[in-house]
Scaffold this motif. Structure first.
Motif, mmCIF file in Angstrom:
data_model
loop_
_atom_site.group_PDB
_atom_site.id
_atom_site.type_symbol
_atom_site.label_atom_id
_atom_site.label_comp_id
_atom_site.label_asym_id
_atom_site.label_seq_id
_atom_site.Cartn_x
_atom_site.Cartn_y
_atom_site.Cartn_z
ATOM 1 N N ILE A 36 0.854 -1.188 0.000
ATOM 2 C CA ILE A 36 0.000 0.000 0.000
ATOM 3 C C ILE A 36 0.890 1.237 0.000
ATOM 4 O O ILE A 36 1.808 1.349 0.812
ATOM 5 C CB ILE A 36 -0.915 0.025 1.240
ATOM 6 C CG1 ILE A 36 -1.798 -1.212 1.250
ATOM 7 C CG2 ILE A 36 -1.748 1.296 1.271
ATOM 8 C CD1 ILE A 36 -2.522 -1.421 2.559
ATOM 9 N N GLU A 37 0.610 2.143 -0.898
ATOM 10 C CA GLU A 37 1.290 3.431 -0.918
ATOM 11 C C GLU A 37 0.243 4.507 -0.686
ATOM 12 O O GLU A 37 -0.880 4.397 -1.148
ATOM 13 C CB GLU A 37 1.985 3.664 -2.262
ATOM 14 C CG GLU A 37 3.155 2.743 -2.481
ATOM 15 C CD GLU A 37 3.915 3.045 -3.756
ATOM 16 O OE1 GLU A 37 3.680 4.111 -4.367
ATOM 17 O OE2 GLU A 37 4.724 2.201 -4.138
ATOM 18 N N MET A 38 0.646 5.551 0.002
ATOM 19 C CA MET A 38 -0.283 6.628 0.291
ATOM 20 C C MET A 38 0.350 7.953 -0.108
ATOM 21 O O MET A 38 1.541 8.153 0.099
ATOM 22 C CB MET A 38 -0.611 6.640 1.789
ATOM 23 C CG MET A 38 -1.671 7.627 2.157
ATOM 24 S SD MET A 38 -2.258 7.434 3.857
ATOM 25 C CE MET A 38 -0.861 8.011 4.777
ATOM 26 N N ARG A 39 -0.446 8.808 -0.695
ATOM 27 C CA ARG A 39 0.010 10.147 -1.066
ATOM 28 C C ARG A 39 -0.928 11.144 -0.410
ATOM 29 O O ARG A 39 -2.142 11.009 -0.474
ATOM 30 C CB ARG A 39 -0.031 10.288 -2.591
ATOM 31 C CG ARG A 39 0.492 11.628 -3.066
ATOM 32 C CD ARG A 39 0.373 11.764 -4.553
ATOM 33 N NE ARG A 39 -1.048 11.787 -4.894
ATOM 34 C CZ ARG A 39 -1.527 11.419 -6.062
ATOM 35 N NH1 ARG A 39 -0.741 10.991 -7.013
ATOM 36 N NH2 ARG A 39 -2.816 11.478 -6.316
ATOM 37 N N VAL A 40 -0.347 12.133 0.222
ATOM 38 C CA VAL A 40 -1.133 13.165 0.886
ATOM 39 C C VAL A 40 -0.857 14.490 0.185
ATOM 40 O O VAL A 40 0.290 14.845 -0.073
ATOM 41 C CB VAL A 40 -0.770 13.280 2.389
ATOM 42 C CG1 VAL A 40 -1.577 14.373 3.049
ATOM 43 C CG2 VAL A 40 -0.979 11.933 3.076
ATOM 44 N N GLN A 41 -1.916 15.194 -0.144
ATOM 45 C CA GLN A 41 -1.769 16.501 -0.793
ATOM 46 C C GLN A 41 -2.885 17.409 -0.321
ATOM 47 O O GLN A 41 -3.881 16.961 0.221
ATOM 48 C CB GLN A 41 -1.776 16.361 -2.313
ATOM 49 C CG GLN A 41 -3.062 15.785 -2.872
ATOM 50 C CD GLN A 41 -2.951 15.432 -4.341
ATOM 51 O OE1 GLN A 41 -1.957 14.888 -4.779
ATOM 52 N NE2 GLN A 41 -3.981 15.744 -5.097
#
Length: 93
Positions: free
Chosen positions: A85-90
């Motif tokens: 699982i990869e997560m990107r926060v923006q």
């Protein structure tokens, strides 16, 4: 009737942005788990053993019963399946 536009169905139906974000993440994980189970042609019983849950729990997953799954439970299931699982926060638009 309002012509209000939303970027996702979750933004439209959830009461708060936090709830909508949680539902978006849960739906992505549920779809990934379902796709993994179907791609590997596992039975629900085999998937339950692999993911350390009951077969009825897999049935709920496959039927998309999102309200029955917490985000942390889905993360645990994905990890047990060997999914990364990869997560990107923006910032929100």
């Amino acid at each position: 009737m309002s012509n209000q536009k939303f970027s996702s169905v979750w933004d439209a139906i959830e009461d708060t942005p936090a709830e909508a974000e949680n539902m978006k993440l849960r739906s992505v994980l549920m779809m990934a788990l379902e796709e993994h189970i179907l791609r590997t042609k596992m039975s629900q019983l085999d998937a339950a053993k692999l993911l350390n849950v009951s077969q009825p729990r897999i049935s709920d997953l496959m039927r998309g019963k999102i309200n029955l799954f917490a985000l942390d439970a889905l993360v645990n299931m994905a990890a047990a399946a060997g999914l990364h699982i990869e997560m990107r926060v923006q910032r929100a638009a």
